[in-house]
Design an enzyme around this catalytic site. Structure first.
Site, PDB file in Angstrom:
ATOM      1  N   ASP A  64      38.152 -21.802  -2.526  1.00 48.77           N
ATOM      2  CA  ASP A  64      38.521 -23.113  -3.054  1.00 48.77           C
ATOM      3  C   ASP A  64      37.295 -24.035  -3.093  1.00 48.77           C
ATOM      4  O   ASP A  64      36.522 -24.095  -2.130  1.00 48.77           O
ATOM      5  CB  ASP A  64      39.583 -23.710  -2.118  1.00 48.77           C
ATOM      6  CG  ASP A  64      40.217 -24.968  -2.655  1.00 48.77           C
ATOM      7  OD1 ASP A  64      40.894 -24.907  -3.677  1.00 48.77           O
ATOM      8  OD2 ASP A  64      40.017 -26.044  -2.039  1.00 48.77           O
ATOM      9  N   GLU A  97      30.802  -5.456   5.226  1.00 53.08           N
ATOM     10  CA  GLU A  97      31.078  -4.702   6.460  1.00 53.08           C
ATOM     11  C   GLU A  97      32.306  -3.815   6.271  1.00 53.08           C
ATOM     12  O   GLU A  97      32.603  -2.972   7.104  1.00 53.08           O
ATOM     13  CB  GLU A  97      31.364  -5.672   7.621  1.00 53.08           C
ATOM     14  CG  GLU A  97      30.148  -6.422   8.128  1.00 53.08           C
ATOM     15  CD  GLU A  97      30.536  -7.569   9.064  1.00 53.08           C
ATOM     16  OE1 GLU A  97      31.718  -7.675   9.455  1.00 53.08           O
ATOM     17  OE2 GLU A  97      29.643  -8.361   9.382  1.00 53.08           O
TER      18      GLU A  97
HETATM   19  C1  GLC Z   1      41.207 -26.810  -5.576  1.00 54.64           C
HETATM   20  C2  GLC Z   1      42.662 -26.421  -5.623  1.00 54.64           C
HETATM   21  C3  GLC Z   1      43.479 -27.658  -5.742  1.00 54.64           C
HETATM   22  C4  GLC Z   1      43.214 -28.540  -4.551  1.00 54.64           C
HETATM   23  C5  GLC Z   1      41.727 -28.824  -4.392  1.00 54.64           C
HETATM   24  C6  GLC Z   1      41.415 -29.391  -3.032  1.00 54.64           C
HETATM   25  O1  GLC Z   1      40.771 -27.367  -6.759  1.00 54.64           O
HETATM   26  O2  GLC Z   1      42.873 -25.512  -6.662  1.00 54.64           O
HETATM   27  O3  GLC Z   1      44.843 -27.368  -5.835  1.00 54.64           O
HETATM   28  O4  GLC Z   1      43.892 -29.757  -4.694  1.00 54.64           O
HETATM   29  O5  GLC Z   1      40.984 -27.646  -4.494  1.00 54.64           O
HETATM   30  O6  GLC Z   1      41.538 -28.408  -2.038  1.00 54.64           O
END
Ligand code: GLC
Length: 561
Positions: free
Chosen positions: A218, A271
């Protein structure tokens, strides 16, 4: 512990194939809280996923990616993580997770989990310790705390705006401020701190040891920051893709140093046998994407260009051509995304007037109006969505599908404002409705309290029209979108070959026609009128038609004769 870091006796060829499984995989994104609810509390859960494994297997996907299922107060749909190495008790237990993974693996479906390294939640043990600890303490140094400006420090350290609106800084009782690129409840971690880095390596091993095959990372472009003072104002917009700052110079996004972090992650991935896979969510300038996708880094990065494109042959042609060139340069495989949990569903986007700017402003304004400001051509949008997915599934590389798109779901625009969950709504002070409309729990049956999602009402209200597009309604209908997805994935498995394609004669401003090795061809007519169908045996079409003309907004798969 299952699937630990051991070497399995596989032939070199087999091992190579296994290590490369992600290159042309079809990955189905599950948003767990809206997928299937086994205990009737309105929230989807892991037992719900387990109960739907036969359905996932019937689709013919290669992997699932689960959006966060970790303990969370859901300030941002689970992307505010309280504990990276546990399951939210409302969604199940680690034992459920293990069972889910084992059962998916038994059906040859790989498991990708979402890792959220840019920020924890404000309920994470580290953040609570940081609040309890004094200024300058090691506990605060896991996050980004600064003194404010002005005589009493009452002004935030900079004038930067957060992603969902409002300032990036929030003040704590002793007067310091902490940085959060997203909501107040998502304090950013300090990735200059070795302890933070080590803890994430531990998390990667924790899930890899449990048999997880890969990680979706993310906000992968946010971790490294340059917070040397003074913290200067940023250009208005300051979007890293808008060219207002030279690539790599933004203090908060897409800094070169971030790749040192992923180089360490890669060592952990390697790993394992097969190595764990990674895919970066990195909203960066296309020229900067290859680094995230490098074999020494995460290995793959989402390309959101198609998700931003209008239903238009020229735009699709440009995106595909650029993507091919990138993939050749970087040694990664291409990724194709039409929808995910952050954007208006593509059946709806394609039924609204075309967008002139990135970020789907038309569609977002339409959402804000409750679906009334523009006319949505539902049938046309769905017809184009069906044509688009056949095109995408014929391309080399991996395709990421978002739950519900296989039902041809449209966005739900009329969620009452008092039931909106997405923090983007409140933080933008109502200027954005947010992303709930694509996160409404799936309709499994044509009736029932939540259309088969669970025994009680769902956590977001489902519209009445969900019944007619439920899995039950489509399951045995040869003309349904669900049947089309199953057929397409079935053919794709049979026809998939090397990661290459050639444009065919007939590709022009209206038609895209390409061939894959082995005689598999795909032709899409973006409209407005019919065009002659190229020679070949038709094996699948996005909508039924007869004769030798390919109708508008239609894709056909052909085999060369
Ligand atoms: C990413 C996710 C989104 C979230 C953001 C903050 O863009 O896809 O849903 O709100 O990160 O974590």
């Amino acid at each position: 512990m299952r699937s630990a870091r051991t070497t399995r006796p596989v032939s070199d060829r087999g091992r190579l194939a296994d290590a490369q499984w992600w290159r042309q995989a079809v990955v189905y994104q599950i948003y767990p809280r809206s997928f299937a609810d086994s205990d009737g509390n309105g929230l989807g859960d892991l037992a719900g996923v387990i109960s739907r494994i036969p359905y996932l297997a019937s689709l013919g996907i290669d992997a699932v990616w689960l959006s966060p299922f970790y303990p969370s107060a859901l300030a941002d749909g689970g992307y505010d993580v309280d504990d990276y190495r546990d399951v939210d008790p409302r969604l199940g237990t680690l034992a459920d997770f293990d069972e889910m993974t084992a059962r998916l693996h038994a059906r040859r479906i790989k498991v990708i989990v979402d890792i959220v390294p840019n920020h924890t939640s404000n309920r994470h043990a580290w953040f609570r310790a940081a609040l309890a600890a004094p200024k300058g303490s090691p506990a605060r140094n896991r996050y980004i705390f600064r003194d404010g400006l002005g005589p009493d420090g009452a002004q935030p350290p900079s004038d930067w705006a957060s992603m969902f609106g409002g300032p990036v800084w929030t003040r704590v009782p002793d007067g310091q401020w902490y940085l959060h690129l997203f909501t107040t409840e998502q304090p950013d971690l300090n990735w200059d701190n070795r302890e933070v880095r080590d803890d994430f390596l531990k998390t990667l091993r924790f899930w890899s040891d449990r048999g997880v095959d890969g990680f979706r990372v993310d906000v992968a472009h946010g971790l490294a920051k340059n917070l040397a003072e003074p913290l200067a104002s940023l250009p208005v917009g300051g979007d890293i893709t808008d060219g207002s700052l030279p690539p790599g110079t933004h203090p908060l996004w897409d800094r070169d140093e971030v790749h040192d972090i992923y180089a360490e992650w890669r060592q952990v991935f390697n790993e394992y046998d097969p190595p764990r896979a990674g895919v970066a969510e990195a909203w960066v300038h296309p020229s900067r994407r290859p680094k995230y996708a490098s074999p020494d880094g995460l290995g793959q990065a989402f390309n959101f260009d198609l998700l931003e494109a209008n239903w238009n042959a020229g735009e699709f042609l440009r995106v595909i051509t650029d993507n091919l060139a990138d993939a050749q340069r970087q040694g990664s495989s291409m990724t194709w995304v039409l929808s995910n949990h952050d954007v208006v569903r593509h059946a709806t986007r394609y039924g609204l007037p075309p967008e002139e700017h990135r970020g789907h402003p038309n569609a977002r304004n339409w959402l804000l109006s409750g679906g009334t400001s523009l006319r949505l051509e539902r049938g046309l949008g769905l017809r184009r969505a069906r044509a688009a997915v056949l095109l995408v599934l014929a391309l080399p590389g991996s395709a990421y599908l978002y739950q519900g798109e296989e039902l041809g779901l449209h966005e739900v625009p009329d969620i009452p404002f008092d039931l909106v969950q997405d923090p983007a709504y409140a933080r933008s002070q109502g200027a954005e409705k947010g992303r709930d409309g694509c996160r409404v729990p799936l309709p499994w049956t044509s009736g029932g309290p939540s259309f088969g999602f669970g025994a009680g009402p769902a956590h977001l209200p489902q519209p009445a029209w969900f019944g007619a597009v439920s899995v039950q309604a489509q399951d045995r209908d040869p003309a349904s979108t669900l049947t089309l997805y199953r057929q397409a994935l079935g053919w794709r498995h049979k026809l998939q070959t090397a990661e290459s394609m050639d444009w065919m004669p007939g590709t022009n401003g209206q038609v895209l026609h390409f061939a894959r090795p082995g005689g598999w061809r795909c032709v899409t007519n973006f409209g407005p009128g019919p065009v002659p169908l190229p020679n070949g045996t038709v094996i699948l079409t996005s909508v039924p038609f007869e004769g030798s003309q390919l109708p508008a907004d239609t894709t056909a798969w052909l085999l060369s004769t």
